[in-house]
Scaffold this motif. Structure first.
Motif, PDB file in Angstrom:
ATOM      1  N   ARG A  38     -28.628  -0.159 -15.878  1.00  0.00           N
ATOM      2  CA  ARG A  38     -27.961   0.839 -15.047  1.00  0.00           C
ATOM      3  C   ARG A  38     -26.563   1.086 -15.587  1.00  0.00           C
ATOM      4  NH1 ARG A  38     -27.161  -2.756  -9.511  1.00  0.00           N
ATOM      5  NH2 ARG A  38     -25.457  -4.100 -10.270  1.00  0.00           N
ATOM      6  N   GLN A  39     -26.086   2.299 -15.311  1.00  0.00           N
ATOM      7  CA  GLN A  39     -24.736   2.653 -15.708  1.00  0.00           C
ATOM      8  C   GLN A  39     -24.066   3.420 -14.576  1.00  0.00           C
ATOM      9  OE1 GLN A  39     -24.332   4.839 -19.408  1.00  0.00           O
ATOM     10  NE2 GLN A  39     -22.247   4.097 -19.637  1.00  0.00           N
ATOM     11  N   ALA A  40     -22.997   2.859 -14.073  1.00  0.00           N
ATOM     12  CA  ALA A  40     -22.202   3.504 -13.032  1.00  0.00           C
ATOM     13  C   ALA A  40     -21.125   4.358 -13.687  1.00  0.00           C
ATOM     14  CB  ALA A  40     -21.567   2.447 -12.130  1.00  0.00           C
ATOM     15  N   PRO A  41     -20.650   5.378 -13.007  1.00  0.00           N
ATOM     16  CA  PRO A  41     -19.598   6.229 -13.582  1.00  0.00           C
ATOM     17  C   PRO A  41     -18.385   5.414 -13.994  1.00  0.00           C
ATOM     18  CG  PRO A  41     -20.482   7.216 -11.582  1.00  0.00           C
ATOM     19  CD  PRO A  41     -21.081   5.853 -11.679  1.00  0.00           C
ATOM     20  N   THR A  91     -25.049   1.749  -7.092  1.00  0.00           N
ATOM     21  CA  THR A  91     -25.123   3.158  -7.500  1.00  0.00           C
ATOM     22  C   THR A  91     -24.994   3.294  -9.008  1.00  0.00           C
ATOM     23  OG1 THR A  91     -24.246   3.973  -5.388  1.00  0.00           O
ATOM     24  CG2 THR A  91     -23.942   5.376  -7.320  1.00  0.00           C
ATOM     25  N   GLY A  92     -25.834   4.145  -9.576  1.00  0.00           N
ATOM     26  CA  GLY A  92     -25.761   4.393 -11.001  1.00  0.00           C
ATOM     27  C   GLY A  92     -27.001   5.087 -11.512  1.00  0.00           C
ATOM     28  N   LEU A  93     -26.976   5.372 -12.796  1.00  0.00           N
ATOM     29  CA  LEU A  93     -28.141   5.945 -13.475  1.00  0.00           C
ATOM     30  C   LEU A  93     -28.952   4.769 -14.020  1.00  0.00           C
ATOM     31  CD1 LEU A  93     -29.459   8.626 -14.260  1.00  0.00           C
ATOM     32  CD2 LEU A  93     -28.133   8.554 -16.377  1.00  0.00           C
ATOM     33  N   TYR A  94     -30.187   4.670 -13.586  1.00  0.00           N
ATOM     34  CA  TYR A  94     -31.038   3.560 -13.956  1.00  0.00           C
ATOM     35  C   TYR A  94     -31.984   3.967 -15.076  1.00  0.00           C
ATOM     36  CZ  TYR A  94     -29.488   0.595 -10.136  1.00  0.00           C
ATOM     37  OH  TYR A  94     -28.729  -0.205  -9.308  1.00  0.00           O
ATOM     38  N   TYR A  95     -31.992   3.164 -16.126  1.00  0.00           N
ATOM     39  CA  TYR A  95     -32.812   3.425 -17.302  1.00  0.00           C
ATOM     40  C   TYR A  95     -33.862   2.336 -17.474  1.00  0.00           C
ATOM     41  CZ  TYR A  95     -28.900   6.383 -18.856  1.00  0.00           C
ATOM     42  OH  TYR A  95     -27.914   7.339 -18.946  1.00  0.00           O
ATOM     43  N   CYS A  96     -35.002   2.760 -17.942  1.00  0.00           N
ATOM     44  CA  CYS A  96     -36.036   1.842 -18.397  1.00  0.00           C
ATOM     45  C   CYS A  96     -35.983   1.826 -19.925  1.00  0.00           C
ATOM     46  CB  CYS A  96     -37.394   2.353 -17.908  1.00  0.00           C
ATOM     47  SG  CYS A  96     -38.814   1.472 -18.508  1.00  0.00           S
ATOM     48  N   THR A 120     -28.252   6.479  -5.759  1.00  0.00           N
ATOM     49  CA  THR A 120     -26.980   6.576  -5.055  1.00  0.00           C
ATOM     50  C   THR A 120     -27.095   5.863  -3.715  1.00  0.00           C
ATOM     51  OG1 THR A 120     -26.517   8.711  -6.089  1.00  0.00           O
ATOM     52  CG2 THR A 120     -25.211   8.117  -4.156  1.00  0.00           C
ATOM     53  N   VAL A 121     -26.212   4.896  -3.490  1.00  0.00           N
ATOM     54  CA  VAL A 121     -26.227   4.124  -2.254  1.00  0.00           C
ATOM     55  C   VAL A 121     -24.962   4.461  -1.482  1.00  0.00           C
ATOM     56  CG1 VAL A 121     -26.434   1.847  -1.210  1.00  0.00           C
ATOM     57  CG2 VAL A 121     -27.494   2.296  -3.437  1.00  0.00           C
TER      58      VAL A 121
END
Length: 123
Positions: A38-41, A91-96, A120-121
């Motif tokens: 995951r990557q958060a802003p 919260t973040g963009l989750y990658y596989c 987004t939480v």
């Protein structure tokens, strides 16, 4: 080459749950390792969980241990991330991602990546 497509992200309140899916296609070696990152802003990408596609043996980051569960369905070539007790900091963009060689030690080992799904939480 392994192709990965994530799904299942969305907006959820703190304390809620989401289940992310990662559908894999292409040549998946038997010893491959599949991970969720995951990557958060404004922050670096971090790994949250991984497992070996055939044998399992899950690993979790301390920040998600006890709340997230990684699993796989070999028949469907899919890996899942069940996320419970979500927090705003999740919260973040989750990658596989797939590590076809099966080293499963660090981010650089993962050589196939999906496009990501946003989680987004809200507090």
């Amino acid at each position: 080459q392994v192709q990965l497509v994530e799904s299942g992200g969305g907006l959820v309140q703190a304390g809620g749950s989401l289940r992310l899916s990662c559908a894999a296609s292409g040549n998946i070696p038997s010893g491959a390792c599949i991970g969720w990152f995951r990557q958060a802003p404004g922050k670096e990408r971090e790994e949250v969980a991984d497992l070996y596609f055939l044998s399992g043996n899950p690993w979790y980051a301390d920040s998600v241990k006890g709340r997230f569960t990684i699993s796989r369905d070999n028949a469907k070539n899919s890996v899942y991330l069940q996320m419970n007790s979500l927090k705003p900091e999740d919260t973040g963009l989750y990658y596989c991602a797939a590590d076809r060689a099966g080293y499963c030690r660090r981010e650089d080992d993962f050589d196939s990546w999906g496009q990501g799904t946003q989680v987004t939480v809200s507090s």
